[in-house]
Design a protein around this motif. Structure first.
Motif, PDB file in Angstrom:
ATOM      1  N   PHE A 160     -11.125 -10.669   4.025  1.00  0.00           N
ATOM      2  CA  PHE A 160     -12.064  -9.872   5.076  1.00  0.00           C
ATOM      3  C   PHE A 160     -13.516  -9.376   4.547  1.00  0.00           C
ATOM      4  O   PHE A 160     -13.640  -8.895   3.735  1.00  0.00           O
ATOM      5  CB  PHE A 160     -11.259  -8.498   5.280  1.00  0.00           C
ATOM      6  N   ALA A 183      -2.650   1.027   9.938  1.00  0.00           N
ATOM      7  CA  ALA A 183      -3.303   1.350  11.092  1.00  0.00           C
ATOM      8  C   ALA A 183      -4.808   1.407  10.852  1.00  0.00           C
ATOM      9  O   ALA A 183      -5.266   1.516   9.571  1.00  0.00           O
ATOM     10  CB  ALA A 183      -2.738   2.761  11.583  1.00  0.00           C
ATOM     11  N   ASP A 193     -18.203   2.417   8.648  1.00  0.00           N
ATOM     12  CA  ASP A 193     -16.866   1.648   8.201  1.00  0.00           C
ATOM     13  C   ASP A 193     -16.512   2.588   6.853  1.00  0.00           C
ATOM     14  O   ASP A 193     -16.991   2.112   5.765  1.00  0.00           O
ATOM     15  CB  ASP A 193     -16.908   0.265   8.081  1.00  0.00           C
ATOM     16  N   VAL A 216     -21.484   0.706   5.604  1.00  0.00           N
ATOM     17  CA  VAL A 216     -20.000   0.408   5.080  1.00  0.00           C
ATOM     18  C   VAL A 216     -19.821   1.090   3.918  1.00  0.00           C
ATOM     19  O   VAL A 216     -20.553   0.824   2.860  1.00  0.00           O
ATOM     20  CB  VAL A 216     -19.932  -1.273   5.103  1.00  0.00           C
ATOM     21  N   GLY A 262     -13.487   2.758   5.225  1.00  0.00           N
ATOM     22  CA  GLY A 262     -12.526   2.172   4.420  1.00  0.00           C
ATOM     23  C   GLY A 262     -11.418   2.898   4.319  1.00  0.00           C
ATOM     24  O   GLY A 262     -10.393   2.917   4.951  1.00  0.00           O
ATOM     25  N   SER A 263     -11.410   3.804   3.102  1.00  0.00           N
ATOM     26  CA  SER A 263     -10.164   4.455   2.878  1.00  0.00           C
ATOM     27  C   SER A 263      -9.878   5.732   3.396  1.00  0.00           C
ATOM     28  O   SER A 263      -8.674   5.888   3.610  1.00  0.00           O
ATOM     29  CB  SER A 263     -10.283   4.817   1.149  1.00  0.00           C
ATOM     30  N   SER A 279     -16.140   0.659  -0.629  1.00  0.00           N
ATOM     31  CA  SER A 279     -14.694   1.282  -1.292  1.00  0.00           C
ATOM     32  C   SER A 279     -14.060   0.451  -2.093  1.00  0.00           C
ATOM     33  O   SER A 279     -13.147   1.109  -2.910  1.00  0.00           O
ATOM     34  CB  SER A 279     -13.935   1.340  -0.005  1.00  0.00           C
ATOM     35  N   ARG A 287       0.695  -1.256   0.048  1.00  0.00           N
ATOM     36  CA  ARG A 287       0.015  -0.118  -0.169  1.00  0.00           C
ATOM     37  C   ARG A 287       0.934   1.393   0.124  1.00  0.00           C
ATOM     38  O   ARG A 287       1.607   1.198  -0.970  1.00  0.00           O
ATOM     39  CB  ARG A 287      -0.935   0.122   1.105  1.00  0.00           C
TER      40      ARG A 287
HETATM   41  C1  PLP Z   1      -9.953  -1.733   3.093  1.00  0.00           C
HETATM   42  C2  PLP Z   1     -11.027  -1.766   4.245  1.00  0.00           C
HETATM   43  C3  PLP Z   1     -11.201  -2.428   5.379  1.00  0.00           C
HETATM   44  C4  PLP Z   1     -10.079  -3.172   5.942  1.00  0.00           C
HETATM   45  O1  PLP Z   1      -9.202  -2.206   6.234  1.00  0.00           O
HETATM   46  P1  PLP Z   1      -7.403  -2.653   6.558  1.00  0.00           P
HETATM   47  O2  PLP Z   1      -6.918  -1.492   7.222  1.00  0.00           O
HETATM   48  O3  PLP Z   1      -6.891  -3.229   5.243  1.00  0.00           O
HETATM   49  O4  PLP Z   1      -7.604  -3.759   7.784  1.00  0.00           O
HETATM   50  C5  PLP Z   1     -12.534  -2.407   5.907  1.00  0.00           C
HETATM   51  N1  PLP Z   1     -13.486  -1.854   5.518  1.00  0.00           N
HETATM   52  C6  PLP Z   1     -13.469  -1.402   4.326  1.00  0.00           C
HETATM   53  C7  PLP Z   1     -14.650  -0.686   4.008  1.00  0.00           C
HETATM   54  C8  PLP Z   1     -12.464  -1.265   3.587  1.00  0.00           C
HETATM   55  O5  PLP Z   1     -12.377  -0.623   2.563  1.00  0.00           O
END
Ligand code: PLP
Length: 503
Positions: free
Chosen positions: A210, A328, A284, A251, A286-287, A254, A123
């Protein structure tokens, strides 16, 4: 491009006259000793590497490619200084290989895919201030959990919480190991044994398996799916709320985009609903963009600041996606929810180390001043690169490749596009510039070239598309052009069996 002057601009390409002056194993050994480069490696291993590099140089493999040059036009070739330069080149190459082998992975590679946030390639590249901060903290003891003014024990998060609050506008913040951990911690804290309402359109799987539903199961929260894949309305959430509901979860999709006949409930609407029914709301994200990408002509990506403004109780995001820092997971939001998360015993298992903390603090500082992050944070410079600058870089690289590796085929600089990658800016193709290689008939195939570059001493990762090898200059630092030329030249050098050998 002008024909390069042998011995000046070409650290690892050897002219035929240089080849005759290759140093002995013993001389290379002594040069390495002088560089302090051998003490940590077994003697037999060093000797083996010296022999390999000299052999590779002799028959033109492994990036020490003979450069066609006429010694008559360059009488300086036989001078002691050119011999020293050659010795240094060989010693440097051996040292590089020892370092790569002796230390194991993860190894430095060159990302010529154009994918700025490539999860498989680590990354985000850290900014210069972040690298310096890591090096400083790594080299000695630190005040990681000590308040230097009072001498009392402190929390490692005290170094970063104020900064995150300042940059995002949130009441409170905490940091864990990655965003997946932040999601786990939030669900475990706020919803263990109770229900969490999520739209079916947001049951995301991120790379590496994930999955939002799986993480929820681990946290002990029960998933209540509402709506359909393409459409979820406010009333779907509303009708699903029961006394068992602990959280409304949104969520950010992303890494994909639902397009066409779609309906989503905005975070603002969810917060309004949650307030009215007394249910906390989590996003959540994400980015975790901290700058407005739309202002730079890119498609809009929700910013953390905007989510914070909506009043959501908890917002989680990654440190190493669009933020451009170390791996992180950051959770921001309302004081009460974040305080409960901080008190969770899981926090100890998910906490970040001092190196990450140092890198994160330094990266976040770049966001304190408008416009500074865009200049300092490599993920942002790559994503926001000016196409004219990319074109100039591609032309420069193409011309060097033509003169050093023209035997592989035809190199052209041309406009193209790069995906953003890393679970950020889904579906977005950024206009970029490429150096495209159409391999010569009967020579190495595109996939052989791709594999050969990947196995170079300093591995180069490229894309292959429609019978061509593509080098996307978006993700290349200016000091990475020369190693790329060397890697191609190593494959071009006769005999053509060089791919992947001499290692
Ligand atoms: C990338 C992402 C995650 C996981 O994040 P990490 O930092 O890779 O653990 C969780 N939720 C969303 C929506 C993401 O885009």
């Amino acid at each position: 491009m002008a024909v390069h002057k042998p011995g000046t601009e070409v650290p690892n390409g050897l002219t035929t006259s240089e080849l005759r002056q290759l140093p002995s194993v013993d001389r290379v050994w002594r040069a390495l000793e002088a560089r302090d480069a051998v003490a940590t490696y077994p003697r037999a291993m060093v000797i083996r590497e010296i022999r390999d590099v000299l052999d590779a140089a002799r028959d033109g493999r492994a990036g020490l490619a003979p450069v066609p040059a006429d010694p008559a036009t360059d009488p300086a070739m036989d001078s002691p200084s050119s011999r020293d330069a050659l010795l240094e080149t060989v010693a440097a190459r051996v040292e590089e290989r020892l370092r790569a082998k002796g230390k194991g992975g993860p190894r430095r590679v060159i990302n010529a895919t154009g994918v700025a946030l490539h999860t498989n390639l680590g990354r985000a590249v850290l900014s210069t201030p972040a690298r310096e901060a890591v090096a400083a903290v790594a080299a000695g003891y630190s005040d990681l959990e000590l308040d230097l003014t009072t001498g009392e024990r402190g929390s490692r998060l005290d170094h970063v919480e104020g900064l995150i609050r300042e940059v995002t506008g949130a009441e409170a913040a905490l940091v864990v190991n990655n965003n997946a951990a932040a999601v786990l911690l939030a669900l475990d804290t706020l919803a263990e044994g109770r229900e969490v309402i999520v739209s079916r359109g947001q049951l995301v799987e991120i790379g590496g398996a994930f999955r939002v539903p799986a993480v929820m199961a681990k946290s002990g929260a029960r998933l209540v799916e509402v709506g359909t894949t393409n459409k979820t309305y406010r009333r779907d959430y509303e009708e699903a709320i029961t006394p068992e509901t602990a959280l409304l979860l949104r969520v950010h999709t992303s890494n994909y985009r639902v397009v066409g006949f779609v309906a989503e409930v905005s975070l603002e609407e969810l917060v309004e609903l949650g307030r009215r029914r007394g249910v906390p709301v989590m996003e959540d994200l994400g980015s975790g963009a901290l700058i407005d990408f739309a202002a730079h002509g890119l498609p809009p990506e929700p910013t953390v600041q905007r989510s914070v403004k909506s009043g959501a109780d908890v917002i989680t995001f990654s440190g190493d996606k669009l933020l451009g820092g170390p791996q992180a997971g950051i959770a921001v939001g309302r004081r009460e929810a974040i305080a409960r998360m901080r008190a969770n015993q899981l926090m100890r298992a998910l906490r970040i180390g001092k190196l990450t903390l140092a890198a994160l603090v330094a990266t976040l500082r770049s966001y304190l001043e408008p416009g500074r992050a865009e200049r300092e944070v490599p993920a942002l410079t790559a994503l926001l690169a000016d196409p004219r600058a990319l074109a100039a870089k591609a032309r420069r690289l193409a011309s060097r490749l033509r003169s050093r590796a023209g035997g592989l085929g035809r190199f052209t600089a041309e406009a193209g596009s790069s995906p953003a990658g890393g679970g950020s800016l889904p579906g977005v193709e950024l206009p970029t510039w490429l150096v495209a290689l159409r391999p010569a008939e009967g020579g190495l195939t595109p996939s052989e070239i791709e594999a050969g570059l990947r196995r170079a001493d300093l591995p180069v990762l490229v894309r292959v598309s429609q019978g061509r090898v593509l080098v996307d200059v978006r993700t290349l630092a200016s000091d990475e052009l020369l190693p790329i030329v060397e890697a191609f030249a190593g494959l071009a050098a006769p005999p053509a069996h060089g791919a992947g050998e001499g290692r």
